[in-house]
Design an enzyme around this catalytic site. Sequence first.
Site, short mmCIF file in Angstrom:
data_model
loop_
_atom_site.label_atom_id
_atom_site.label_comp_id
_atom_site.label_asym_id
_atom_site.label_seq_id
_atom_site.Cartn_x
_atom_site.Cartn_y
_atom_site.Cartn_z
N HIS A 99 0.86 -1.42 -0.14
CA HIS A 99 -0.23 -0.33 -0.38
C HIS A 99 0.72 0.93 0.03
O HIS A 99 2.36 1.11 0.74
CB HIS A 99 -0.60 0.06 1.38
CG HIS A 99 -1.94 -1.08 1.30
ND1 HIS A 99 -1.07 -1.64 2.55
CD2 HIS A 99 -3.00 -1.14 1.32
CE1 HIS A 99 -2.34 -2.88 2.53
NE2 HIS A 99 -3.37 -2.76 1.71
N ASP A 102 2.43 2.22 3.16
CA ASP A 102 3.38 1.46 4.25
C ASP A 102 4.93 1.98 3.25
O ASP A 102 5.63 1.50 4.35
CB ASP A 102 3.12 0.08 3.19
CG ASP A 102 1.77 -0.90 3.82
OD1 ASP A 102 0.59 -0.12 4.32
OD2 ASP A 102 1.80 -1.69 2.72
C1 XUL Z 1 -7.32 -6.61 4.56
C2 XUL Z 1 -6.40 -7.17 3.64
C3 XUL Z 1 -5.77 -5.72 2.66
C4 XUL Z 1 -5.62 -5.72 1.52
C5 XUL Z 1 -4.83 -5.18 0.49
O1 XUL Z 1 -8.57 -7.51 5.18
O2 XUL Z 1 -6.94 -7.75 3.14
O3 XUL Z 1 -4.73 -6.36 3.54
O4 XUL Z 1 -5.10 -7.08 0.90
O5 XUL Z 1 -5.47 -3.70 0.91
#
Ligand code: XUL
Length: 439
Positions: A99, A102
Amino acid sequence: MAEFFNIPKIPYEGRNSQNPLAFKFYNPDEVIDGKKMREHLKFALSWWHTMCGDGTDMFGVGTEDKRWGGSEPMEIARNKAYAAFEIMDKLSVDYYCFHDRDIAPEADKLKETNARLDEISDLLKELMDKSGKKLLWGTANCFNNPRYMHGAGTAPNADVFAFAAAQIKKALELTVKLGGNGYVFWGGREGYETLLNTNLGLEQDNMARLMKMAVEYARSIGFKGDFYIEPKPKEPTKHQYDFDTATVLGFLRKYDLLNDFKMNIEANHATLAGHTFQHELRVARENGVFGSIDANQGDMLLGWDTDQFPTNIYDATLCMYEVLKAGGFTHGGLNFDSKARRGSFTHEDIFHSYIAGMDTFALGLRMADKLIKDGRIDKFVEDRYSSWNSGIGADIISGRAKMEDLEKYVLEKGDVLSSVSSGRQEMLESVLNNVLFSD
Ligand code: XUL
Ligand code: CO
């Protein structure tokens, strides 16, 4: 750069090894059914869990220091990058996922936040060029900041929607800059707590508007990969709009998004939706939207998204069966959206966790290949549906048979119970065990 881990590169030692820091089943360059294991599996490191998650939970503070020797936020961000590439190298993990938030911490103003992202993505690019590691997919964290408390693309407030769009625009640019072939929409807080304050129709229309804008913009800057929606039925909201694969399919069809979107299926999210992991993969595969996988597992007694490293061989085998039947991954892969338990708090536990997860899927791949080559289960299913290949079955499928014809057919037959055969569930479960545990 000094090493972060006093751990050697993890070797493959085979199934009888008792070395905890060795693979027993993952032999990256071994060829299975014409393809190297690393190409079948396309393992990815999740930046958020592995580089950021420190074990904080609802009942207590973190247990593992994830500052990676840094003291101010950007130094920590840079060190995360160096440490991540060391982990990937030592574990033979070829991809990573992140993300935006992150990889670089959010600043007070978007402009400064984006400048931070530019700096860190330059570093990532440099490390990727040196190591050959690749970005599986990127995404934007539109759920952590308080501005998103009521959602991002489905926020009741247009300013919040605009902010999310700006953030996603930048995340798309980063994904393209780093050569990523996937972009994920996991519906963070895209859902509702109560319908008493919610315009469900407008919220879903707006989510589709945001996705269309994202597709248009990404294609205009050269993104050739796939967009993914990652279904999840609940958490953090009571009702997440992207409940499960079937629900998301309805959404994609309604808003004409099927050309650009596929599914990113997460095992623990399937469990929360009351489905098996294999069910979600099968629905995606049968509808041509199988894309990528978030590999993890939940705890059947807990009922929340615990994101544990996967160790269930049955689930991994049936998952890899679906992947092989889908013809393998194209742009997708197996991202470990998994974290070590809060009590497994040492850096060494990162390695034990990945080894456990990777070996589980490597064995799953080996077993899925064996299951397909064994052929008993596929043959059983084929035979079970053989009445559709000729006679009245073929007439129904071709559209030749009308209701009147079917009535005439059964009137002549009298009854059809004698055509019904056993589903043989227990026999097939035993075949699966036989495939798993025979030489
Ligand atoms: C949350 C989840 C996230 C997604 C990416 O449950 O799985 O980490 O994979 O946003
Ligand atoms: Co996930």
